[in-house]
Design an enzyme around this catalytic site. Structure first.
Site, PDB file in Angstrom:
ATOM      1  N   THR B 312       0.840  -1.203   0.000  1.00 16.52           N
ATOM      2  CA  THR B 312       0.000   0.000   0.000  1.00 16.52           C
ATOM      3  C   THR B 312       0.865   1.240   0.000  1.00 16.52           C
ATOM      4  O   THR B 312       0.626   2.201  -0.737  1.00 16.52           O
ATOM      5  CB  THR B 312      -0.923   0.017   1.237  1.00 16.52           C
ATOM      6  OG1 THR B 312      -1.782  -1.105   1.197  1.00 16.52           O
ATOM      7  CG2 THR B 312      -1.753   1.295   1.281  1.00 16.52           C
ATOM      8  N   TRP B 315       2.542   1.620  -3.321  1.00 14.96           N
ATOM      9  CA  TRP B 315       1.594   2.041  -4.362  1.00 14.96           C
ATOM     10  C   TRP B 315       1.490   3.553  -4.420  1.00 14.96           C
ATOM     11  O   TRP B 315       1.331   4.162  -5.469  1.00 14.96           O
ATOM     12  CB  TRP B 315       0.215   1.422  -4.085  1.00 14.96           C
ATOM     13  CG  TRP B 315      -0.828   1.802  -5.101  1.00 14.96           C
ATOM     14  CD1 TRP B 315      -1.107   1.145  -6.270  1.00 14.96           C
ATOM     15  CD2 TRP B 315      -1.740   2.914  -5.045  1.00 14.96           C
ATOM     16  NE1 TRP B 315      -2.127   1.779  -6.950  1.00 14.96           N
ATOM     17  CE2 TRP B 315      -2.539   2.873  -6.215  1.00 14.96           C
ATOM     18  CE3 TRP B 315      -1.969   3.935  -4.128  1.00 14.96           C
ATOM     19  CZ2 TRP B 315      -3.531   3.806  -6.476  1.00 14.96           C
ATOM     20  CZ3 TRP B 315      -2.951   4.879  -4.398  1.00 14.96           C
ATOM     21  CH2 TRP B 315      -3.722   4.806  -5.570  1.00 14.96           C
ATOM     22  N   HIS B 316       1.608   4.173  -3.239  1.00 14.44           N
ATOM     23  CA  HIS B 316       1.451   5.627  -3.180  1.00 14.44           C
ATOM     24  C   HIS B 316       2.636   6.367  -3.774  1.00 14.44           C
ATOM     25  O   HIS B 316       2.503   7.524  -4.164  1.00 14.44           O
ATOM     26  CB  HIS B 316       1.221   6.079  -1.740  1.00 14.44           C
ATOM     27  CG  HIS B 316      -0.185   5.912  -1.289  1.00 14.44           C
ATOM     28  ND1 HIS B 316      -0.694   4.698  -0.894  1.00 14.44           N
ATOM     29  CD2 HIS B 316      -1.201   6.801  -1.219  1.00 14.44           C
ATOM     30  CE1 HIS B 316      -1.973   4.865  -0.582  1.00 14.44           C
ATOM     31  NE2 HIS B 316      -2.312   6.122  -0.767  1.00 14.44           N
ATOM     32  N   GLY B 317       3.780   5.738  -3.798  1.00 16.37           N
ATOM     33  CA  GLY B 317       4.910   6.443  -4.413  1.00 16.37           C
ATOM     34  C   GLY B 317       6.169   5.625  -4.366  1.00 16.37           C
ATOM     35  O   GLY B 317       6.358   4.786  -3.484  1.00 16.37           O
ATOM     36  N   PHE B 461       0.813   9.297  -8.439  1.00 14.84           N
ATOM     37  CA  PHE B 461       0.521   7.879  -8.309  1.00 14.84           C
ATOM     38  C   PHE B 461      -0.005   7.344  -9.633  1.00 14.84           C
ATOM     39  O   PHE B 461      -0.254   6.187  -9.769  1.00 14.84           O
ATOM     40  CB  PHE B 461      -0.492   7.638  -7.197  1.00 14.84           C
ATOM     41  CG  PHE B 461      -0.149   8.431  -5.959  1.00 14.84           C
ATOM     42  CD1 PHE B 461      -1.104   9.161  -5.313  1.00 14.84           C
ATOM     43  CD2 PHE B 461       1.135   8.463  -5.488  1.00 14.84           C
ATOM     44  CE1 PHE B 461      -0.771   9.918  -4.198  1.00 14.84           C
ATOM     45  CE2 PHE B 461       1.483   9.217  -4.371  1.00 14.84           C
ATOM     46  CZ  PHE B 461       0.515   9.947  -3.730  1.00 14.84           C
TER      47      PHE B 461
END
Lengths: 369, 461
Positions: B312, B315-317, B461
């Site tokens: 997670t 995924w954001h960066g 993202f």
């Protein structure tokens, strides 16, 4: 009632979206914004390269923004919303206090200051024949405005400290100025208030200075660079310029874009018009890469080479009686590497670097070279 | 193209609405597909090919899975789809991150690819992957019409910043949807309120956060920054989700909700049931549960949580602060479930305060450009700076009203009040609401025209 509400919401939405879109197509494009003192973007030309790189769409967005119908109304509205609804101290970075307007500049860009310092030192190194070298930093308006508004400011102490790396004698002007020595609606200082500055510079450079015998000429309605950027601008300023016998008999020349010397006026009232983007151009015609002012009747036969920004335009006439020849160089338009092409005579001349903190703090982006 | 841009609001949106509603029913999906591809093309003239490739790839994979259901070939097709999607995401988003990390650790000089990140890649790859997985699981039927499927993938309201809409969420609407006055009205209202949240509130808070980076610091300024950034990212992202949901509604689609007043949460678990709900649901359904969820040994359960939250974060960066942010929440979730939930459940206000504090700290981690900056921010928050500074006073005074609006707006209070007032004073509401819409549109336009700070945070993202 529910249906009325729904239709009303949809009507409002439709009117906004369609209304402004159609208005944009129907209204002719504006080329220049007096409020912003800049050319406005025009419709970009379509090209395959532009589309593939995305530049065409970026430029189109800029065009649509700058040509938006009722743009000035929306810009004013934004300022009103920021100041009177959100109660912000500034809008878009512009602050007002005591009828003075200014733009916040709270970040010291050390890279820019170092860049300017290196250029100035390189000039001094290339010309060891220089008589005496001096520098004076002009505090921008925010330096004094912060005492009233408590606004964030750039780290002036650090900027001054960095500039001590210049191989020249500092002439400190900070204690000689106050907020009221600047125009209320512009970033510049008032010529009629900077006689003490001229005196301090002359004393430091060892030349005589006489602060008497000036005649003031006033031009009403000076709307400075910040005037149109406030939601509630104060009364326009009065632009005053000073003459005396020395200024009136001095001979000024400018180097044109075709690299030819042309005579010019030290003060040109013709630039104080609504059509001119900057009425401050009354002083020495505004931005010029190279100027000379000669006064055969000056109190000395010394020569001064002044590296300057726009503040120098209003200061220099006050030095005319003290130097036989003053050469003004604007390093934004005449790069230091090109100086030798114009046969400036540094031999035993006084050299003064006179720059505002604003210019030093943005030397790279201002194009100093 | 941004929703909060002049070109979208006053040119693209009216044009596509007009063409869409004038088009016959059979052509409506094509209008949306072509319009959506143009929408993406404006922002990514080259990478639109990637979007098309991703759509066609998963269309074909899913058709194969459906026609070979129960065979080994179907499983291979599923794996192939996942590998292609994750491969694309991995290359464009993470390759340089991992290479530069390897270079830092091992002292090597492996050259980076230097490939720009396609806008929205994290969203559309997750969307198409979920479709293929759902088809494999039998939860969705493969769409035989490439244009319809393409419309699902490319649908511009949710293409570049979510919500992460699954095929099953809108499969019926893709094939048969109604267009009602109610939907259009609700869509417009939702869109305008989302636009105002983004442009008027989030952008202003973004300016505050930018000032923090250059101003004289203080402990109080550091905490104000933490609050401002948490609110900024909430209004930015939830505003964008509102716009997406509103736009979808205008075209007859009901997208899932993405935010539900996360800052009133009394626990981290609750926070993640209210924040970016579609992403949370995606990771739950496609990562956590397939790994075994919590129906396994404790050690495996802890591992599952670790994997979910690390991914997670990632995924954001593509940066280590995002991984740290994800793991921070993973650890908090574990501690909450295993330790402190049972002790804190009777202390409502304390629970709430602790949760809020941890959320604020998490967003400080989230927004740090480097680990060094994170260290400096945390140090400033916990005494490593003067308590107060002149700049703190100036900026607090300047943004006090904005903070108040944002803090109240982040709770259900406004919605509740508006609902009560409008139910009681229907005549007034019938005039007030359209007037409110007009005022918001005017204020938003004024802000956009003045060229203010207007990046959408989740674009990276």
């Amino acid at each position: 009632m529910e249906n009325f509400k729904k239709y009303a919401v949809l009507t409002v939405f439709g009117l906004f979206l369609l209304g402004f879109g159609i208005a944009h197509f129907l209204l002719p494009d504006v080329h220049f914004s007096a409020a912003e003192r800049k050319e406005l973007a025009q419709m970009p030309t379509i090209s395959v390269d532009g589309i593939v790189s995305g530049d065409y769409f970026t430029d189109t967005e800029t065009y649509l923004l700058e040509q938006f119908p009722l743009r000035d109304l929306f810009l004013d509205s934004k300022r009103i919303i920021d100041k009177h609804i959100f109660l912000m101290q500034s809008s878009g970075g512009y602050v007002s206090a005591d009828d003075h307007l200014t733009k916040l500049d709270p970040t010291l860009n050390e890279k820019h200051v170092k860049y300017a310092l290196n250029i100035f030192n390189s000039i001094l190194e290339k010309h060891p024949e220089i008589g005496n070298a001096y520098y004076a930093i002009i505090p921008d308006k925010n330096y004094y405005m912060a005492q009233v508004t408590k606004q964030p400011t750039l780290d002036y102490a650090q900027l001054y400290s960095m500039m001590e790396g210049l191989n020249a004698e500092q002439i400190d002007l900070r204690e000689l100025l106050s907020l009221n020595d600047y125009y209320r609606t512009d970033s510049h200082w008032k010529q009629e208030n900077i006689l003490p500055i001229a005196q301090a510079l002359c004393e430091a450079m060892g030349v005589p200075f006489d602060d008497s015998g000036y005649t003031a000429h006033s031009l009403e309605g000076f709307k400075g660079v910040y005037y149109e950027l406030s939601e509630n601008p104060p009364e326009p300023d009065t632009l005053t310029y000073l003459t005396n016998e020395a200024i009136e008999t001095a001979v000024a020349q400018r180097l044109s874009d075709r690299l030819q010397w042309e005579p010019m006026e030290i003060y040109n009232e013709a630039n104080f018009t609504a059509e001119n983007t900057d009425p401050y151009d009354v002083f020495l015609e505004g931005p010029e890469m190279l100027l000379t002012i000669e006064n055969p009747n000056a109190k000395t036969d010394k020569e001064l080479i002044l590296f300057r920004d726009s503040y120098g335009s209003s200061l220099t006439p006050l030095l005319v009686d003290s130097y036989a020849k003053i050469t003004l160089v604007d390093l934004r338009y005449l790069k230091s590497s090109m100086l030798d092409r114009f046969a400036l005579d540094f031999e035993n001349a006084d050299v003064l670097f006179l720059y505002s903190t604003t210019m030093l703090n943005s030397a790279i982006s201002a194009g100093l070279g | 193209m941004l929703f909060s841009s002049i070109s979208f609001l006053y040119f693209f949106l009216p044009a596509i609405l007009i063409v869409y509603f004038l088009a016959p029913w059979r052509a409506k999906n094509y209008v949306l597909l072509v319009g959506s591809l143009f929408f993406y093309f404006v922002g990514e003239p080259i990478y639109v090919t990637l979007l098309i490739f991703s759509s066609v790839s998963d269309y074909l994979h899913s058709l194969y899975i459906e026609t070979h259901r129960g065979t080994r070939g179907a499983k291979i097709a599923l794996i192939s789809s996942i590998v292609i999607n994750l491969g694309m995401l991995g290359f464009f988003k993470y390759a340089d991150f991992f290479l530069s990390s390897i270079n830092s650790v091992l002292g090597t000089s492996i050259p980076l690819f230097g490939v720009p990140l396609p806008i929205g890649i994290s969203f559309f790859t997750f969307q198409t992957m979920s479709y293929t997985i759902d088809v494999y699981r039998g939860e969705a039927k493969a769409d035989k019409n490439l244009a319809t499927f393409g419309t699902f993938v490319c649908l511009f309201p949710q293409l570049i910043a979510g919500p992460i809409v699954r095929y099953t969420d809108i499969s019926r609407e893709l094939h048969e949807r109604k267009h009602t006055l109610e939907d259009l009205y609700l869509g417009v209202r939702r869109f305008v309120f989302g636009l105002a949240k983004k442009v008027l509130i989030a952008n202003a808070l973004g300016e505050f956060c930018a000032h923090y980076r250059t101003a004289q610091g203080s402990v109080i300024f550091a905490w104000l920054y933490a609050i401002a950034f948490a609110l900024q990212i909430y209004f930015d992202f939830s505003g964008y989700s509102d716009m997406a949901i509103g736009l979808g509604r205008m075209f007859g689609f009901k997208f899932p909700e993405n935010f539900n007043y996360p800052f009133i949460s009394k626990s981290i678990t609750e926070f993640w049931r209210r924040w970016h709900m579609t992403m949370g649901g995606w990771f739950r359904d496609y990562v956590y549960i397939p790994l075994g969820g919590n129906r396994c040994k404790k050690s495996r359960w802890l591992f599952n949580i670790f994997v979910v939250w690390a991914t997670t974060g990632l995924w954001h960066g593509a940066a280590w602060n995002f991984v740290l942010w994800g793991l921070f929440f993973g650890i908090l979730m574990i501690l909450e479930k295993v330790f402190w939930e049972k002790y804190l459940k009777n202390f409502g206000l304390l629970r709430y305060a602790c949760t809020l504090l941890l959320i604020l700290l998490s967003f400080v981690i989230f927004n740090a450009a480097t680990m060094a900056q994170l260290g400096a921010d945390l140090k400033a928050m916990f005494g490593g700076a003067p308590l107060w500074s002149a700049d703190t006073a100036y900026y607090l005074k300047s943004y006090a009203v904005m903070f108040a609006i944002a803090l109240v707006g982040a709770t259900p209070l406004c919605k509740t009040l508006w609902g009560k007032i409008s139910a009681r004073y229907r005549s007034l509401d019938a005039v007030a609401e359209p007037l409110c819409i007009a005022v918001l549109l005017f204020a938003v336009t004024a802000s956009l025209v003045s060229g203010g700070l207007n990046p959408f945070l989740y674009f990276r993202f």
